[in-house]
Motif scaffolding. Structure first.
Motif, mmCIF file in Angstrom:
data_model
loop_
_atom_site.group_PDB
_atom_site.id
_atom_site.type_symbol
_atom_site.label_atom_id
_atom_site.label_comp_id
_atom_site.label_asym_id
_atom_site.label_seq_id
_atom_site.Cartn_x
_atom_site.Cartn_y
_atom_site.Cartn_z
ATOM 1 N N ALA A 153 -4.409 7.314 -7.873
ATOM 2 C CA ALA A 153 -4.626 5.886 -7.632
ATOM 3 C C ALA A 153 -4.733 5.111 -8.937
ATOM 4 C CB ALA A 153 -5.883 5.689 -6.788
ATOM 5 N N VAL A 154 -5.419 5.687 -9.903
ATOM 6 C CA VAL A 154 -5.558 5.025 -11.203
ATOM 7 C C VAL A 154 -4.200 4.915 -11.883
ATOM 8 C CG1 VAL A 154 -6.550 5.249 -13.511
ATOM 9 C CG2 VAL A 154 -7.985 5.681 -11.502
ATOM 10 N N ALA A 155 -3.404 5.982 -11.851
ATOM 11 C CA ALA A 155 -2.071 5.939 -12.449
ATOM 12 C C ALA A 155 -1.169 4.934 -11.751
ATOM 13 C CB ALA A 155 -1.442 7.326 -12.402
ATOM 14 N N LEU A 156 -1.373 4.761 -10.464
ATOM 15 C CA LEU A 156 -0.591 3.810 -9.675
ATOM 16 C C LEU A 156 -1.022 2.373 -9.924
ATOM 17 C CD1 LEU A 156 1.545 3.532 -7.352
ATOM 18 C CD2 LEU A 156 -0.359 3.859 -5.739
ATOM 19 N N GLY A 157 -2.224 2.205 -10.455
ATOM 20 C CA GLY A 157 -2.764 0.860 -10.644
ATOM 21 C C GLY A 157 -3.310 0.258 -9.373
ATOM 22 N N ALA A 158 -3.711 1.108 -8.440
ATOM 23 C CA ALA A 158 -4.226 0.633 -7.150
ATOM 24 C C ALA A 158 -5.698 0.246 -7.282
ATOM 25 C CB ALA A 158 -4.073 1.719 -6.095
ATOM 26 N N PRO A 159 -6.090 -0.923 -6.795
ATOM 27 C CA PRO A 159 -7.488 -1.339 -6.887
ATOM 28 C C PRO A 159 -8.388 -0.716 -5.837
ATOM 29 C CG PRO A 159 -6.207 -3.032 -5.805
ATOM 30 C CD PRO A 159 -5.223 -1.976 -6.236
ATOM 31 N N ARG A 160 -7.773 -0.062 -4.827
ATOM 32 C CA ARG A 160 -8.578 0.598 -3.794
ATOM 33 C C ARG A 160 -7.811 1.779 -3.214
ATOM 34 N NH1 ARG A 160 -7.234 -4.341 -2.316
ATOM 35 N NH2 ARG A 160 -9.260 -5.034 -3.082
ATOM 36 N N ILE A 161 -8.567 2.701 -2.629
ATOM 37 C CA ILE A 161 -8.014 3.900 -2.006
ATOM 38 C C ILE A 161 -8.408 3.892 -0.543
ATOM 39 C CG2 ILE A 161 -8.060 6.419 -1.941
ATOM 40 C CD1 ILE A 161 -8.975 6.306 -4.911
ATOM 41 N N GLU A 209 0.869 -1.168 0.000
ATOM 42 C CA GLU A 209 0.000 0.000 0.000
ATOM 43 C C GLU A 209 0.914 1.229 0.000
ATOM 44 O OE1 GLU A 209 -2.231 2.397 3.416
ATOM 45 O OE2 GLU A 209 -3.110 0.404 3.117
ATOM 46 N N TRP A 210 0.926 1.952 -1.103
ATOM 47 C CA TRP A 210 1.774 3.139 -1.199
ATOM 48 C C TRP A 210 1.076 4.330 -0.566
ATOM 49 C CZ3 TRP A 210 6.655 2.695 -1.915
ATOM 50 C CH2 TRP A 210 7.187 1.685 -2.720
ATOM 51 N N GLY A 211 1.803 5.050 0.295
ATOM 52 C CA GLY A 211 1.241 6.184 1.013
ATOM 53 C C GLY A 211 1.243 7.455 0.178
ATOM 54 N N GLY A 212 0.228 8.281 0.410
ATOM 55 C CA GLY A 212 0.067 9.513 -0.337
ATOM 56 C C GLY A 212 0.737 10.718 0.277
ATOM 57 N N ALA A 264 -0.616 12.917 -3.693
ATOM 58 C CA ALA A 264 -1.842 13.077 -4.479
ATOM 59 C C ALA A 264 -1.648 14.141 -5.538
ATOM 60 C CB ALA A 264 -3.006 13.441 -3.569
ATOM 61 N N GLY A 265 -1.999 13.804 -6.764
ATOM 62 C CA GLY A 265 -1.867 14.723 -7.881
ATOM 63 C C GLY A 265 -0.600 14.542 -8.676
ATOM 64 N N ASP A 266 0.380 13.812 -8.149
ATOM 65 C CA ASP A 266 1.648 13.601 -8.854
ATOM 66 C C ASP A 266 1.518 12.318 -9.674
ATOM 67 O OD1 ASP A 266 4.229 13.352 -9.758
ATOM 68 O OD2 ASP A 266 5.150 13.955 -7.857
ATOM 69 N N VAL A 267 0.877 12.446 -10.808
ATOM 70 C CA VAL A 267 0.615 11.283 -11.651
ATOM 71 C C VAL A 267 1.908 10.676 -12.168
ATOM 72 C CG1 VAL A 267 -0.440 10.548 -13.831
ATOM 73 C CG2 VAL A 267 -1.711 12.012 -12.258
ATOM 74 N N ALA A 268 2.883 11.507 -12.480
ATOM 75 C CA ALA A 268 4.164 10.986 -12.963
ATOM 76 C C ALA A 268 4.830 10.099 -11.913
ATOM 77 C CB ALA A 268 5.086 12.137 -13.351
ATOM 78 N N ARG A 315 -16.525 4.082 -10.843
ATOM 79 C CA ARG A 315 -16.519 4.317 -12.297
ATOM 80 C C ARG A 315 -15.169 4.015 -12.916
ATOM 81 N NH1 ARG A 315 -19.465 10.256 -11.912
ATOM 82 N NH2 ARG A 315 -21.402 9.507 -10.936
ATOM 83 N N GLU A 316 -14.114 4.046 -12.091
ATOM 84 C CA GLU A 316 -12.762 3.735 -12.554
ATOM 85 C C GLU A 316 -12.323 2.330 -12.142
ATOM 86 O OE1 GLU A 316 -11.082 5.658 -14.471
ATOM 87 O OE2 GLU A 316 -12.292 7.487 -14.344
ATOM 88 N N GLY A 317 -13.264 1.542 -11.596
ATOM 89 C CA GLY A 317 -12.942 0.199 -11.154
ATOM 90 C C GLY A 317 -12.143 0.144 -9.874
ATOM 91 N N VAL A 318 -12.272 1.192 -9.035
ATOM 92 C CA VAL A 318 -11.511 1.301 -7.792
ATOM 93 C C VAL A 318 -12.461 1.275 -6.607
ATOM 94 C CG1 VAL A 318 -9.968 2.800 -6.459
ATOM 95 C CG2 VAL A 318 -9.706 2.623 -8.943
ATOM 96 N N GLU A 319 -12.070 0.589 -5.537
ATOM 97 C CA GLU A 319 -12.848 0.559 -4.302
ATOM 98 C C GLU A 319 -12.362 1.640 -3.338
ATOM 99 O OE1 GLU A 319 -13.824 -4.221 -3.928
ATOM 100 O OE2 GLU A 319 -12.132 -3.378 -2.827
ATOM 101 N N ILE A 320 -13.219 1.978 -2.379
ATOM 102 C CA ILE A 320 -12.834 2.849 -1.271
ATOM 103 C C ILE A 320 -12.764 2.009 -0.001
ATOM 104 C CG2 ILE A 320 -13.511 4.791 0.191
ATOM 105 C CD1 ILE A 320 -12.534 5.652 -2.541
ATOM 106 N N ALA A 321 -11.647 2.129 0.712
ATOM 107 C CA ALA A 321 -11.454 1.416 1.964
ATOM 108 C C ALA A 321 -11.321 2.425 3.099
ATOM 109 C CB ALA A 321 -10.192 0.545 1.893
#
Length: 261
Positions: A93-101, A40-43, A49-53, A134-140
């Motif tokens: 999260a989407v750029a990271l490929g994370a399935p949940r936030i 789990e990568w920390g934000g 957050a916001g650093d897509v690169a 909508r992006e296929g991501v869950e909220i935890a």
């Protein structure tokens, strides 16, 4: 890279904020030594957050090390953080490929909030869970002091009020929680519970070797291990003295418990 394969449905991994003092590559190197397969990568430090690169770089580095990204650990507080800030969290999260936030349920404990404030948290959880879905991501939602998940009853009421199937609990023991109560909480949260943050602290917050928490963790992990309806995660966090060697030691303990030995 060789890596041991978990033989149970509970996968072992790390919460990256355990090593805020290390960069992404160094965290992955410690995980390799500890034979941990999920992160789990920390934000706050590693993937802001916001650093897509940065998120894309971290996703690539994780894949190169054979580590699955299983969550993005955000610091979004439902009902308190500016609603628009979630857009950056979700894009990252989407750029990271994370399935949940991972998010937090507000900014005050259940004994200190008005009904209106509780409703605001529930409504925001429903909103961000829908956006993420909508992006296929869950909220935890992390079970954490000074939030609306600081007791089991408050957490269950909050999930019911939010009313979205994409909302998941993230459990960790509160300071001073006894083994029987810990098992009761985890059992009540199943089957929705997907992840536990694993550490051993004393009642006054001192970090100890994980093995000293056996009376609490062995039954809890057994409850997760004995279910075969979903893949779940036991992520190590907050090791003694922030020491990578402590992580290696605790990972051995964790795997032995999950193997039932």
């Amino acid at each position: 890279m060789s890596r041991s394969t978990d033989v149970v449905s509970v996968k072992t991994g790390l919460v990256s904020i355990t090593f805020r003092q290390l960069g992404v590559d160094a965290v992955l190197d410690v995980m390799r030594r500890a034979e941990l397969s999920a992160v789990e990568w920390g934000g706050d430090v590693h993937v802001p957050a916001g650093d897509v690169a940065a998120a894309k770089r971290t996703a690539t580095a994780s894949a190169d090390h054979g580590v699955a990204v299983v969550a993005y650990g955000s610091y979004y507080r439902a009902g308190e953080t500016a609603p628009g800030d979630f857009d950056d969290v979700l894009r990252t999260a989407v750029a990271l490929g994370a399935p949940r936030i991972r998010v937090w349920a507000g900014a005050a404990g259940s004994a200190d909030v008005t009904p209106e404030r509780r409703d605001r948290v529930a409504a925001d959880l429903r909103r961000i869970t829908e956006l993420a879905a909508r992006e296929g991501v869950e909220i935890a939602v992390e079970h954490h002091p000074n939030t609306l998940t600081d007791t089991l009853d408050s957490a269950l009421a909050l999930y019911a009020a939010a009313g979205h199937p994409g909302l998941r609990p993230y459990w960790q023991p509160r300071l001073g929680l006894g083994p029987a109560e810990a098992l009761r909480e985890v059992t009540a949260l199943l089957p929705a519970l997907v992840t536990v943050h694993v550490f051993t602290w004393t009642a006054d917050g001192a970090r100890r070797p994980l093995a000293e928490g056996a009376p609490l963790w062995e039954p809890v992990l057994g409850a997760l291990r004995d279910r075969d309806d979903a893949e779940r995660y036991a992520l190590l966090e907050f090791v003694q003295d922030d020491d990578p060697e402590a992580l290696v030691r605790d990972a051995v303990t964790l795997r032995s418990w999950l193997a039932g030995s």
